[in-house]
Structures are given as structure tokens and as C-alpha cells.
Design a protein around this motif. Sequence first.
Motif, PDB file in Angstrom:
ATOM      1  N   ASN A  95       0.752  -1.240   0.095  1.00 30.63           N
ATOM      2  CA  ASN A  95      -0.195   0.078  -0.058  1.00 30.63           C
ATOM      3  C   ASN A  95       0.733   1.030   0.140  1.00 30.63           C
ATOM      4  O   ASN A  95       0.267   2.370  -0.121  1.00 30.63           O
ATOM      5  N   ALA A  96       2.232   0.851   0.255  1.00 31.13           N
ATOM      6  CA  ALA A  96       2.789   2.414   0.366  1.00 31.13           C
ATOM      7  C   ALA A  96       4.411   2.256  -0.180  1.00 31.13           C
ATOM      8  O   ALA A  96       4.692   1.091  -0.551  1.00 31.13           O
ATOM      9  N   GLU A  97       4.979   3.318  -0.468  1.00 29.39           N
ATOM     10  CA  GLU A  97       6.293   3.364  -0.984  1.00 29.39           C
ATOM     11  C   GLU A  97       7.221   4.021  -0.067  1.00 29.39           C
ATOM     12  O   GLU A  97       6.736   5.097   0.400  1.00 29.39           O
ATOM     13  N   LEU A  98       8.434   3.752  -0.116  1.00 32.61           N
ATOM     14  CA  LEU A  98       9.460   4.715   0.437  1.00 32.61           C
ATOM     15  C   LEU A  98      10.449   5.436  -0.560  1.00 32.61           C
ATOM     16  O   LEU A  98      10.708   4.685  -1.530  1.00 32.61           O
ATOM     17  N   VAL A  99      10.220   6.541  -0.643  1.00 33.79           N
ATOM     18  CA  VAL A  99      11.055   7.577  -1.470  1.00 33.79           C
ATOM     19  C   VAL A  99      12.272   8.339  -1.011  1.00 33.79           C
ATOM     20  O   VAL A  99      12.237   8.665  -0.276  1.00 33.79           O
ATOM     21  N   ASP A 100      13.410   8.328  -1.818  1.00 33.22           N
ATOM     22  CA  ASP A 100      14.440   8.695  -1.288  1.00 33.22           C
ATOM     23  C   ASP A 100      14.574   9.940  -2.379  1.00 33.22           C
ATOM     24  O   ASP A 100      14.492   9.885  -3.627  1.00 33.22           O
ATOM     25  N   LEU A 101      14.904  11.322  -1.744  1.00 30.48           N
ATOM     26  CA  LEU A 101      15.132  12.366  -2.511  1.00 30.48           C
ATOM     27  C   LEU A 101      16.281  13.293  -2.369  1.00 30.48           C
ATOM     28  O   LEU A 101      17.070  12.837  -1.117  1.00 30.48           O
ATOM     29  N   PRO A 102      16.868  13.907  -3.049  1.00 26.40           N
ATOM     30  CA  PRO A 102      17.975  14.675  -2.849  1.00 26.40           C
ATOM     31  C   PRO A 102      18.157  15.694  -1.642  1.00 26.40           C
ATOM     32  O   PRO A 102      16.916  16.193  -1.542  1.00 26.40           O
ATOM     33  N   GLY A 103      19.122  15.652  -1.013  1.00 30.20           N
ATOM     34  CA  GLY A 103      19.016  16.618   0.248  1.00 30.20           C
ATOM     35  C   GLY A 103      20.261  17.100   0.540  1.00 30.20           C
ATOM     36  O   GLY A 103      21.455  16.474   0.460  1.00 30.20           O
ATOM     37  N   LEU A 104      20.346  18.291   1.535  1.00 25.68           N
ATOM     38  CA  LEU A 104      21.553  18.926   1.745  1.00 25.68           C
ATOM     39  C   LEU A 104      21.740  19.151   3.315  1.00 25.68           C
ATOM     40  O   LEU A 104      22.445  19.912   3.734  1.00 25.68           O
ATOM     41  N   GLU A 105      20.930  18.283   3.980  1.00 26.16           N
ATOM     42  CA  GLU A 105      20.932  18.507   5.548  1.00 26.16           C
ATOM     43  C   GLU A 105      22.339  18.033   6.054  1.00 26.16           C
ATOM     44  O   GLU A 105      23.099  17.291   5.465  1.00 26.16           O
ATOM     45  N   ILE A 106      22.819  18.934   6.776  1.00 27.17           N
ATOM     46  CA  ILE A 106      24.048  18.802   7.578  1.00 27.17           C
ATOM     47  C   ILE A 106      23.862  18.551   9.067  1.00 27.17           C
ATOM     48  O   ILE A 106      22.867  19.288   9.851  1.00 27.17           O
ATOM     49  N   ARG A 107      24.762  17.886   9.881  1.00 28.12           N
ATOM     50  CA  ARG A 107      24.788  17.779  11.291  1.00 28.12           C
ATOM     51  C   ARG A 107      26.036  18.433  11.849  1.00 28.12           C
ATOM     52  O   ARG A 107      27.091  17.847  11.096  1.00 28.12           O
ATOM     53  N   TYR A 108      26.138  18.850  13.069  1.00 26.05           N
ATOM     54  CA  TYR A 108      27.282  19.559  13.527  1.00 26.05           C
ATOM     55  C   TYR A 108      27.396  19.716  14.840  1.00 26.05           C
ATOM     56  O   TYR A 108      26.434  19.848  15.657  1.00 26.05           O
ATOM     57  N   LEU A 109      28.474  19.949  15.594  1.00 27.94           N
ATOM     58  CA  LEU A 109      28.566  20.316  16.840  1.00 27.94           C
ATOM     59  C   LEU A 109      29.352  21.794  16.719  1.00 27.94           C
ATOM     60  O   LEU A 109      30.000  22.059  15.976  1.00 27.94           O
ATOM     61  N   ALA A 110      28.580  22.395  17.799  1.00 28.53           N
ATOM     62  CA  ALA A 110      29.072  23.987  17.890  1.00 28.53           C
ATOM     63  C   ALA A 110      29.591  24.253  19.138  1.00 28.53           C
ATOM     64  O   ALA A 110      29.269  23.650  20.275  1.00 28.53           O
ATOM     65  N   PHE A 111      30.461  24.985  19.269  1.00 24.55           N
ATOM     66  CA  PHE A 111      31.187  25.479  20.400  1.00 24.55           C
ATOM     67  C   PHE A 111      30.966  27.059  20.879  1.00 24.55           C
ATOM     68  O   PHE A 111      31.099  27.914  19.940  1.00 24.55           O
ATOM     69  N   ASN A 112      30.723  27.049  22.110  1.00 22.63           N
ATOM     70  CA  ASN A 112      30.504  28.410  22.792  1.00 22.63           C
ATOM     71  C   ASN A 112      32.214  28.706  23.039  1.00 22.63           C
ATOM     72  O   ASN A 112      32.544  28.307  24.253  1.00 22.63           O
ATOM     73  N   THR A 113      32.715  29.654  22.104  1.00 26.36           N
ATOM     74  CA  THR A 113      33.938  29.648  22.267  1.00 26.36           C
ATOM     75  C   THR A 113      34.717  30.699  23.270  1.00 26.36           C
ATOM     76  O   THR A 113      35.614  30.811  23.794  1.00 26.36           O
ATOM     77  N   ALA A 114      33.594  31.457  24.058  1.00 27.23           N
ATOM     78  CA  ALA A 114      33.971  32.045  25.390  1.00 27.23           C
ATOM     79  C   ALA A 114      33.892  31.182  26.462  1.00 27.23           C
ATOM     80  O   ALA A 114      34.316  31.697  27.427  1.00 27.23           O
ATOM     81  N   ALA A 115      33.485  29.851  26.442  1.00 30.69           N
ATOM     82  CA  ALA A 115      33.378  29.153  27.749  1.00 30.69           C
ATOM     83  C   ALA A 115      34.648  28.744  28.087  1.00 30.69           C
ATOM     84  O   ALA A 115      35.336  28.058  27.176  1.00 30.69           O
ATOM     85  N   PRO A 116      34.984  28.507  29.308  1.00 32.86           N
ATOM     86  CA  PRO A 116      36.199  28.202  29.914  1.00 32.86           C
ATOM     87  C   PRO A 116      36.640  26.815  29.149  1.00 32.86           C
ATOM     88  O   PRO A 116      37.917  26.358  29.125  1.00 32.86           O
ATOM     89  N   THR A 117      35.790  25.782  29.313  1.00 33.30           N
ATOM     90  CA  THR A 117      36.072  24.367  28.885  1.00 33.30           C
ATOM     91  C   THR A 117      36.556  24.352  27.341  1.00 33.30           C
ATOM     92  O   THR A 117      37.380  23.469  27.047  1.00 33.30           O
TER      93      THR A 117
END
Length: 526
Positions: free
Chosen positions: A272-294
Motif C-alpha cells: 500500500n505504500a512506497e519509500l521515496v528517497d530524495l536529494p538532500g543537503l541536510e548537515i549535522r554538526y557540533l557548535a562551540f561556545n568559544t567564550a566558555a572556559p572548557t
Amino acid sequence: MNRKLLVLAAAVSLLPPTLSACGKEESVSIVVATTDQFVATEDAPAPLDPAYTYDTSTWNLLRQTMQTLMIQPKGQGEPVPEAAEKCLFTDKGNERFDCKLREGLQFSDGTPITATDVKNSIERSLAINADTGVAALLNTIDTIETKGSREVIFHLKTADATFPYKLTTPVASIVNPKKYDKKNLRDGFEVDGSGPYTFKADVRDNAITDVTYAKNPRYRGSLKVNNDQVVLRVHKDSEAMGAAIDSGKVDVMVRTMSPSQIDALDTGTDKNAELVDLPGLEIRYLAFNTAAPTVKSKAVRQAIAQVIDRDELVAAVYSVQADALYSLVPAFVTGHTNSFFNKYGEPSDAKAKSLLTDAGVGLPLKLKLHYTTDHYGSATKQEFEVLRKQLNDSGLFQVTIQGHPWATFRPAEQKGEYDVFGMGWFPDFPDADNFVAPFLDKNNFLGLPYSNTTIQHTLIPRTRREADRASAMAPLAEIQDTVAEDVPILPLWQGKQYVAARRDVTGIAYAINSSSVLQLWELGRG
């Protein structure tokens, strides 16, 4: 459910009739499921105001109802006119952009739209200058001029070949002056515009449960609307969303399916259904609070970049649904370089230790990594468990992780409450500028303290002068190399997009474009 790139029509015998016995066309209604959460809080009481919101899920709510001068085409390509009849640069320096409105434009309540409404709408976003940083998308505008009732002329501070793309984003939406105060945000969950649909949200406990999009009879634009109504239904998680499509309660399933769910859909036998894959530009990343002491020391951030094994992370959590990413600019976007791999090569605990000891950092270093529990899918927790293990196994760090709902996570990271946190980015438009400027330009949308004047005053303006985007390669590469050196942000992976749909739904191949823009008007039946 079997994966495919295009949704094909099912057998005629399986489809509901599109014509009644008397030959009258029946109404076409589609139900779409999402796990995105839409919440109003004390910190963010106006989550749907285009002058405030700056995340893909909420933008996708607005794009169905709010109209912009330009729009991204349903496939790949440069922006095309939408509320405008035509738009173009009228000088050789890409500093004057002229748009002429379509005749007969109206808001959904029947109020005529004039060039002054467009001018005031965009100036409103700039004047409010919300703390989300969304107004920065329009920061190359100097003045806006109108001629008559239909012509709008943008005079830019500097050359900006990407400006037509920016006019496709919801921050440039044309808002009804009767409904949107010029100086204040509009609280709550009401949306009024001139786009292909009207908007009605069902709300419980300050959160949206359903949105009903009804075809707007007053709409004048470039889009063909293939249905009469779409209901967007919010589910608590991917499992609940999957159960709804299996039972026939929903027709289409979008953000966000879990990796295991996608695998199951891909190899299943549901007819009854299909899985469709589509072009994508999603990225994941870590961000740093460069003012934080650690993480104030660049050596700490570089050591984290040296330890993390992207290939292992992707294999453990996302399988073939993502690829390791070594730059802010993803693969397949003009200007991409593998700057982080060029600098750090393969993961190395020994090299990371050398960086830390040379900088005099006491070991092991205690860190807490923060992530959101309900915005990027259920796999986010597993992803951060893998990151914690990699860092702790190096013997250089003592890492803990903590998850937060998006409604509290986003305001907290903007206020600088997290030293290290994970985020995703779905581009506002498919150009390398949109993978660097929002993070590195003045008033960046993350609120990070990191600032590089060469990037802001020299390199980003250089990239924007080039109408031929391939000619911007050199300054883009320098920006990416600088990010790899300073590590205010650490790119992790680039994802793919998936949509699941029942077989009688058409238009799925265009339901989401490469910038993750939801295009509900493309959906139909037959």
C-alpha cells in the motif's frame, strides 16, 4: 515498502474514484504526518511570525500560506518569480534588484497587495531584528524603493548574487498589515498570507496538534495546486507516525523517520505504500561556545576534531542514510572542500593528546554535550552516545551528554548556556553562501561569540560578488580552511531525505526539494 525515486500510480482498481457518478470532481484531501513539534513558550511566544522564526520545520508551515516575491523551483535551479511577475538585477554590479508584482494579488481576506506592502513587510523583519538572527539573511539591503503600486526596487549595500535566493525565504514573506504589527511580533499560532493555502491550527497545551491547509481561492502565483486540502498532523515520534500510515490514517510521512524505520520500510513488502528517497543537503554538526572556559582554547576544539571518527558514527547510527562530512559546505554544492580531512586526516588519539598537552590543558578534560530530543529524530540520542564513547575512549576527555526538548534547547543555546551542543542545518537555499554566512557572519543565528573579521569583511563579500558561483571557489575554500583551523563548528555528517507515501498519492518526487522545502501543493491522487 520498497524504495524508489519516483512514485508510480497504483493499479486503477486500488484507487479511490476521482469522479462521482454524475461526473462532478470530488475534493482531494491529503493527510501528512510529521514528528516536528511546534510550541509557543515564554521565551518564544511568536513561533510562527516570519520576522522571528528560523528553522526548517516552522518555515515549512509558513511556506504553504505566506507568499514571497521569488520561490525555489520544485526541482533544481535558480529562483523563479512567485508573487512577482518578474525580478532581475538591473545593474552590472548585482547591487540593484527590481521586481514587478503580478496583477490582482490579494491577501486571503481579499485585501489588495501593493508594492508598499512588500516594502513594509521586509522592512518590518529588518526593524524587529529578532534574536533568532533570521534578519541577517536580508542584511545586504540598503534601501527599498517603490514605483507605483506594483514595482519594488532593492538597493543593496554591496554586491550580492545570492539575493534572489534570499527573497525565497519566509523572512521575506509579504504580510498583511491588518494582521501583523509593524513594530511587534505576532504571538500565537495564527498565520495569514497570500499563498496557495489558508492556515488553521489546532492547538493543545500551547502546541500545535494539526494544521489544516485549505486551497486559497484568491491565490495568484506560479504554483499549480493539485489538491483542495492538506492536513498536517503532528505525532509524538516516528513509531506513532509509522503506525498511522500503516493503518491508513495518514497518506504521507515526512520528517523525521528513524534510521531503523527507514531500513524496515525499504525492505518491507507493504503493497500500500512506497519509500521515496530524495536529494538532500541536510548537515549535522557540533557548535562551540568559544567564550566558555572548557572550550575557549582552540587546542581543545582541535583535539575533539582529531578524535571524532565520522565514518564510525555514521555506520553505527545512520548506515547508508548519511555520509561523513568534512566541511560546513556539503558535497554536491559548488564550493565544497574537505577542509577538516585535509587538516586532521584519520582520527588519532595520539595527535589529539599532543595538541592538548602542548596547550597545557589538564587531562582528562570534563565536558558536557547537549542535544535536542525532539527536533531531529529519535536517532539523535544514539548519535550522542557514540560521540561520548569515542571521546571518552580516547582517555583525554570525561564526557557526559544531556538531552533537552527543542522548546527549551533553542533559547538556551542562543543565550550561551551550553559549552558544546549539537545542531542540524537545512539550507535556506542551495548555495555555499548559506552554509557559511549564517554561522560566521555578524549576528550569526547560533549566537556564537566566534568572530573572524577577514571572513566577515573580506571573504563573504567576495563570494557574493560572483554571479558565476564557480568563480567564488577561492574565497569559499579559504573560509572552510579557517573553520577547520579554528573549529567554532565541527561538521559531522550529511544526510539524505526520505518520504513514505501510500500508493495512490502522486507528486511525492517533488514533495520536498533539496533545501528541505515542503511543497504540499505538489501532492495529489490518481
